[in-house]
Design a protein around this motif. Structure first.
Motif, PDB file in Angstrom:
ATOM      1  N   GLY A 204       0.810  -1.213   0.000  1.00  0.00           N
ATOM      2  CA  GLY A 204       0.000   0.000   0.000  1.00  0.00           C
ATOM      3  C   GLY A 204       0.841   1.260   0.000  1.00  0.00           C
ATOM      4  N   LEU A 205       1.951   1.241   0.759  1.00  0.00           N
ATOM      5  CA  LEU A 205       2.834   2.408   0.769  1.00  0.00           C
ATOM      6  C   LEU A 205       3.461   2.619  -0.607  1.00  0.00           C
ATOM      7  N   ALA A 206       3.848   1.510  -1.241  1.00  0.00           N
ATOM      8  CA  ALA A 206       4.396   1.634  -2.595  1.00  0.00           C
ATOM      9  C   ALA A 206       3.345   2.175  -3.559  1.00  0.00           C
ATOM     10  N   LEU A 207       2.115   1.687  -3.408  1.00  0.00           N
ATOM     11  CA  LEU A 207       1.036   2.181  -4.250  1.00  0.00           C
ATOM     12  C   LEU A 207       0.756   3.656  -3.981  1.00  0.00           C
ATOM     13  N   ALA A 208       0.790   4.047  -2.696  1.00  0.00           N
ATOM     14  CA  ALA A 208       0.557   5.446  -2.347  1.00  0.00           C
ATOM     15  C   ALA A 208       1.636   6.343  -2.946  1.00  0.00           C
ATOM     16  N   TRP A 209       2.897   5.874  -2.883  1.00  0.00           N
ATOM     17  CA  TRP A 209       3.984   6.668  -3.462  1.00  0.00           C
ATOM     18  C   TRP A 209       3.777   6.825  -4.969  1.00  0.00           C
ATOM     19  N   TRP A 210       3.412   5.717  -5.640  1.00  0.00           N
ATOM     20  CA  TRP A 210       3.213   5.773  -7.088  1.00  0.00           C
ATOM     21  C   TRP A 210       2.042   6.674  -7.445  1.00  0.00           C
ATOM     22  N   LEU A 211       0.927   6.536  -6.688  1.00  0.00           N
ATOM     23  CA  LEU A 211      -0.230   7.374  -6.964  1.00  0.00           C
ATOM     24  C   LEU A 211       0.085   8.850  -6.735  1.00  0.00           C
ATOM     25  N   GLY A 212       0.792   9.125  -5.617  1.00  0.00           N
ATOM     26  CA  GLY A 212       1.148  10.513  -5.349  1.00  0.00           C
ATOM     27  C   GLY A 212       1.993  11.098  -6.459  1.00  0.00           C
ATOM     28  N   ARG A 213       2.965  10.316  -6.923  1.00  0.00           N
ATOM     29  CA  ARG A 213       3.822  10.784  -8.007  1.00  0.00           C
ATOM     30  C   ARG A 213       3.016  10.928  -9.302  1.00  0.00           C
ATOM     31  N   ARG A 214       2.150   9.970  -9.557  1.00  0.00           N
ATOM     32  CA  ARG A 214       1.378   9.992 -10.801  1.00  0.00           C
ATOM     33  C   ARG A 214       0.380  11.145 -10.832  1.00  0.00           C
ATOM     34  N   ILE A 215      -0.164  11.494  -9.675  1.00  0.00           N
ATOM     35  CA  ILE A 215      -1.176  12.546  -9.629  1.00  0.00           C
ATOM     36  C   ILE A 215      -0.540  13.921  -9.461  1.00  0.00           C
ATOM     37  N   VAL A 216       0.413  14.024  -8.547  1.00  0.00           N
ATOM     38  CA  VAL A 216       0.933  15.336  -8.165  1.00  0.00           C
ATOM     39  C   VAL A 216       1.961  15.863  -9.159  1.00  0.00           C
ATOM     40  N   ARG A 217       2.807  14.987  -9.676  1.00  0.00           N
ATOM     41  CA  ARG A 217       3.882  15.478 -10.540  1.00  0.00           C
ATOM     42  C   ARG A 217       3.371  16.237 -11.763  1.00  0.00           C
ATOM     43  N   PRO A 218       2.363  15.706 -12.500  1.00  0.00           N
ATOM     44  CA  PRO A 218       1.859  16.502 -13.628  1.00  0.00           C
ATOM     45  C   PRO A 218       1.279  17.853 -13.202  1.00  0.00           C
ATOM     46  N   ILE A 219       0.640  17.887 -12.020  1.00  0.00           N
ATOM     47  CA  ILE A 219       0.088  19.156 -11.537  1.00  0.00           C
ATOM     48  C   ILE A 219       1.212  20.137 -11.242  1.00  0.00           C
ATOM     49  N   GLU A 220       2.293  19.641 -10.604  1.00  0.00           N
ATOM     50  CA  GLU A 220       3.424  20.525 -10.302  1.00  0.00           C
ATOM     51  C   GLU A 220       4.085  21.026 -11.583  1.00  0.00           C
ATOM     52  N   GLU A 221       4.195  20.142 -12.586  1.00  0.00           N
ATOM     53  CA  GLU A 221       4.776  20.578 -13.854  1.00  0.00           C
ATOM     54  C   GLU A 221       3.904  21.634 -14.517  1.00  0.00           C
ATOM     55  N   LEU A 222       2.588  21.415 -14.485  1.00  0.00           N
ATOM     56  CA  LEU A 222       1.672  22.401 -15.064  1.00  0.00           C
ATOM     57  C   LEU A 222       1.750  23.718 -14.309  1.00  0.00           C
ATOM     58  N   ARG A 223       1.844  23.639 -12.991  1.00  0.00           N
ATOM     59  CA  ARG A 223       1.970  24.850 -12.178  1.00  0.00           C
ATOM     60  C   ARG A 223       3.235  25.619 -12.528  1.00  0.00           C
ATOM     61  N   ALA A 224       4.346  24.900 -12.688  1.00  0.00           N
ATOM     62  CA  ALA A 224       5.606  25.556 -13.035  1.00  0.00           C
ATOM     63  C   ALA A 224       5.521  26.235 -14.399  1.00  0.00           C
ATOM     64  N   GLU A 225       4.873  25.564 -15.363  1.00  0.00           N
ATOM     65  CA  GLU A 225       4.751  26.147 -16.690  1.00  0.00           C
ATOM     66  C   GLU A 225       3.870  27.393 -16.678  1.00  0.00           C
ATOM     67  N   VAL A 226       2.777  27.343 -15.902  1.00  0.00           N
ATOM     68  CA  VAL A 226       1.897  28.509 -15.815  1.00  0.00           C
ATOM     69  C   VAL A 226       2.615  29.675 -15.167  1.00  0.00           C
ATOM     70  N   LEU A 227       3.355  29.423 -14.075  1.00  0.00           N
ATOM     71  CA  LEU A 227       4.087  30.501 -13.397  1.00  0.00           C
ATOM     72  C   LEU A 227       5.183  31.067 -14.291  1.00  0.00           C
ATOM     73  N   GLU A 228       5.792  30.195 -15.084  1.00  0.00           N
ATOM     74  CA  GLU A 228       6.839  30.666 -15.992  1.00  0.00           C
ATOM     75  C   GLU A 228       6.260  31.588 -17.060  1.00  0.00           C
ATOM     76  N   ARG A 229       5.003  31.317 -17.448  1.00  0.00           N
ATOM     77  CA  ARG A 229       4.355  32.151 -18.458  1.00  0.00           C
ATOM     78  C   ARG A 229       3.760  33.428 -17.875  1.00  0.00           C
ATOM     79  N   ALA A 230       3.668  33.526 -16.548  1.00  0.00           N
ATOM     80  CA  ALA A 230       2.975  34.653 -15.922  1.00  0.00           C
ATOM     81  C   ALA A 230       3.538  36.017 -16.328  1.00  0.00           C
ATOM     82  N   PRO A 231       4.890  36.220 -16.377  1.00  0.00           N
ATOM     83  CA  PRO A 231       5.384  37.552 -16.772  1.00  0.00           C
ATOM     84  C   PRO A 231       5.008  37.928 -18.199  1.00  0.00           C
ATOM     85  N   ARG A 232       4.882  36.926 -19.102  1.00  0.00           N
ATOM     86  CA  ARG A 232       4.536  37.191 -20.502  1.00  0.00           C
ATOM     87  C   ARG A 232       3.433  36.206 -20.919  1.00  0.00           C
ATOM     88  N   PRO A 233       2.237  36.362 -20.389  1.00  0.00           N
ATOM     89  CA  PRO A 233       1.188  35.349 -20.610  1.00  0.00           C
ATOM     90  C   PRO A 233       0.733  35.228 -22.053  1.00  0.00           C
TER      91      PRO A 233
END
Length: 502
Positions: A204-233
C-alpha cells in the motif's frame, strides 16, 4: 512561497494507511467490545427473570393476562423467557432474543458461510429443560445464574433461573439471552490477519507513493509552466498537453483562457488604435481653428462664424465619442452597481417607436408594431438606449418611404425583440463586422455617426444576460434579434394600447 501544509501526496498516504490498518483496528476494537459484553447480557436476563417471577408470584394461575405480562417483560429486555414446572413442562414461552439484529448481520461477515450462531442453535444441542443444571439448582436453591461460551466459544449464552414457590407446585422462571462472540471468530485469524496487514501495508505504501507521483507530478509541472508564463502570458507557444486525462484537460483549459485573453487584448489594441484615429480628426480641427483665430487684419464675421462652427462640431463629436466610449466600457464590465427594474418590453418598444415616428429625421418612415407583453428586469435607461439604437439604425437604412417593423414576443422563457427594416440589407462581407467598434456603413445624408452604436447595444444586452444577433439578405433588409430573460413578477402592464397608428 510558503510550504503547503496538506499536499496531495500526504493525503494519498493517509488514505492508504487508513484502509490498510483498518483490519488491525477492528481486531483491537472487537477485543475491547467483548470485555463488557458478558456483564451487559447477564444484567438483562436477571432483570427479566426477576420481573417474570414477580408476575407469576402475584398471579399463580396461567392466564392470557399473565402470558401478556411475561411477553412484555421478555420484549423489554430482548430475552427468551420460559415458565416451567418441576417436571420440565413448559407453561409459557416467549422468545424475544433477536437473531437477525444489525449486530448479528455485521457479525456474519466474520463467521463465514455458516453465519453467526444463535440461541436457537444452542437450544437444539442442549439437554432437556428438566435436566439442565441451572433449572435443577433453581429448584433446589431458589436461584441460579451464569454465562457460558458455547458452540466452540463462538456464542455467549447467559441465563437466570429463579424458583417461584406456590401452595400447589414449584415453578421455575428461566431467562436466556445470547450474543455471538465476534472476537472469537477474529481470534482464529488474528495472526494471519496481522501478517497479511504487514504485507498489504508495504504494498500500500508503494502504491501510495506511485499514486502521489502519478497525480501530483503533472500538476506541479503544469503549475511551473503557468508561473513561468505569468510575466509574458500572451507570448510563446501554448502550454503542452502531454496526457489525455484530467490534467490534460486542465492544461487545455489554461490554453483556452490564454487564447481568450490574447484575443481580447488584440481587440483592445485595435479599439485604442481606432479611438485614437477617430479622435485625431476633431482634435486636428480644433487645433487648426485655434491657430487660425489670431489672423491678420480686422475680424471677418464670416470667418469667425466658420471657425465657431468648426469648434462646435468638433467638440460635439469629441463629447459623443468620449460619452459612448465610457458607456461601452461600463456595459462590457456588466453594468456594475446599476439598479435593475422590472418593466414590460412591449410597452418600452411602443413608446420608443412612437417618439421616433415624430422625429423629423425619419419623416416618411412607417413604424409597424406587433407586440405582446414580455416582462423583463433591466437597467431601464441602458436597455432603452439599446432598443432606441436598433430602431433608429433601422429607420436610417429603411430608405425613403420605407418601413421599420418591431415585434415583441415571449419564446422559450425569453423576451424576443425583433427589429426589421426594408432597406438594402447588409452586404455579406460586412455582416461579421456589424457589431465591431467604429465600424459603420451608414448611408450618406444620415450623419457621420461614431460607429459605436451597435457595439454599445450588443454590450448592454449581454450585460443583462441576453444576446443580440444580426441577419440579412442583400436587397431584403436587415433583421436584428434581441433576446432577454423574462421575469414573472413585479411588472405593471398598461391595458391601453400605446402603439402608434400604422
Amino acid at each position: 512561497m510558503a510550504p503547503r501544509r496538506h499536499s496531495l501526496r500526504r493525503r494519498t498516504f493517509a488514505v492508504v494507511l487508513a484502509v490498510v490498518l483498518a483490519p488491525v483496528g477492528i481486531v483491537f476494537g472487537a477485543r475491547y467490545d467483548d470485555a463488557g459484553e458478558e456483564d451487559r447480557v447477564r444484567a438483562r436476563v436477571l432483570r427479566a427473570a426477576e420481573a417474570a417471577r414477580s408476575l407469576v408470584t402475584t398471579t399463580p394461575d396461567v392466564s392470557s393476562t399473565l402470558a401478556t405480562s411475561i411477553e412484555e417483560a421478555a420484549a423489554g429486555e430482548r430475552v427468551r423467557l420460559r415458565v416451567i414446572d418441576a417436571a420440565g413442562v413448559v407453561l409459557a414461552d416467549h422468545d424475544h432474543d433477536p437473531a437477525t439484529s444489525l449486530r448479528d448481520r455485521i457479525g456474519d461477515l466474520f463467521f463465514g458461510p455458516e453465519g453467526a450462531p444463535t440461541l436457537r442453535t444452542y437450544e437444539e444441542l442442549a439437554p432437556r429443560l428438566a435436566e439442565r443444571p441451572e433449572v435443577q439448582r433453581a429448584l433446589a436453591e431458589g436461584h441460579a445464574e451464569g454465562c457460558e461460551r458455547a458452540l466452540g466459544g463462538k456464542l455467549l449464552v447467559c441465563h437466570a433461573a429463579l424458583r417461584v414457590s406456590s401452595t400447589t407446585s414449584a415453578r421455575v422462571v428461566l431467562a436466556q439471552k445470547s450474543s455471538p462472540r465476534v472476537i472469537r471468530a477474529i481470534s482464529d485469524v488474528r495472526y494471519p490477519l496481522l501478517k497479511l496487514s504487514f504485507f498489504v501495508l508495504v504494498g500500500g505504501l508503494a502504491l501510495a507513493w506511485w499514486l502521489g507521483r502519478r497525480i501530483v507530478r503533472p500538476i506541479e509541472e503544469l503549475r511551473a509552466e503557468v508561473l513561468e508564463r505569468a510575466p509574458r502570458p500572451l507570448s510563446g507557444p501554448p502550454i503542452p498537453v502531454r496526457e489525455k486525462d484530467e490534467i490534460g484537460d486542465l492544461a487545455g483549459a489554461f490554453n483556452t483562457l490564454l487564447a481568450a485573453i490574447a484575443e481580447r487584448s488584440q481587440k483592445n489594441h485595435a479599439f485604442m488604435a481606432d479611438l485614437v484615429h477617430e479622435l485625431k480628426s476633431p482634435v486636428a480641427a480644433v487645433r487648426a481653428a485655434a491657430e487660425a483665430l489670431p489672423g491678420e487684419g480686422p475680424p471677418n464675421p464670416e470667418r469667425i462664424e466658420r471657425l465657431r462652427q468648426v469648434l462646435f462640431d468638433s467638440s460635439k463629436r469629441l463629447d459623443a465619442l468620449v460619452s459612448q466610449f465610457l458607456e461601452l466600457a461600463r456595459a462590457e464590465a456588466g453594468l456594475p452597481s446599476e439598479e435593475r427594474t422590472a418593466l414590460d418590453a412591449a410597452e418600452l418598444v411602443a413608446v420608443i417607436a412612437s417618439a421616433l415616428q415624430k422625429d423629423e429625421r425619419h419623416a416618411g418612415i412607417t413604424f409597424e408594431l406587433d407586440v405582446a407583453p414580455a416582462p423583463v428586469e433591466v437597467v431601464p435607461a441602458r436597455i432603452e438606449a439599446a432598443v432606441r439604437n436598433l430602431l433608429d439604425n433601422a429607420a436610417d437604412f429603411a430608405g425613403e418611404g420605407g418601413a421599420v417593423r418591431a415585434r415583441v414576443r415571449v419564446d422559450a422563457g425569453q423576451c424576443v425583440i425583433e427589429v426589421e427594416d426594408t432597406g438594402p440589407g447588409i452586404p455579406p462581407e460586412n455582416l461579421p463586422r456589424i457589431f465591431d467598434r467604429f465600424f459603420t456603413d451608414r448611408p450618406a445624408g444620415k450623419g457621420q455617426g461614431t460607429g459605436l452604436g451597435l457595439a454599445l447595444a450588443k454590450a448592454i444586452v449581454e450585460a443583462h444576460g441576453g444576446t443580440l444577433v444580426a441577419a440579412s439578405k442583400p436587397g431584403r433588409g436587415a433583421l436584428f434579434t434581441l433576446r432577454l430573460p423574462i421575469v414573472s413578477h413585479g411588472v405593471h402592464i398598461h391595458s391601453d394600447d400605446v402603439s402608434p397608428p400604422r
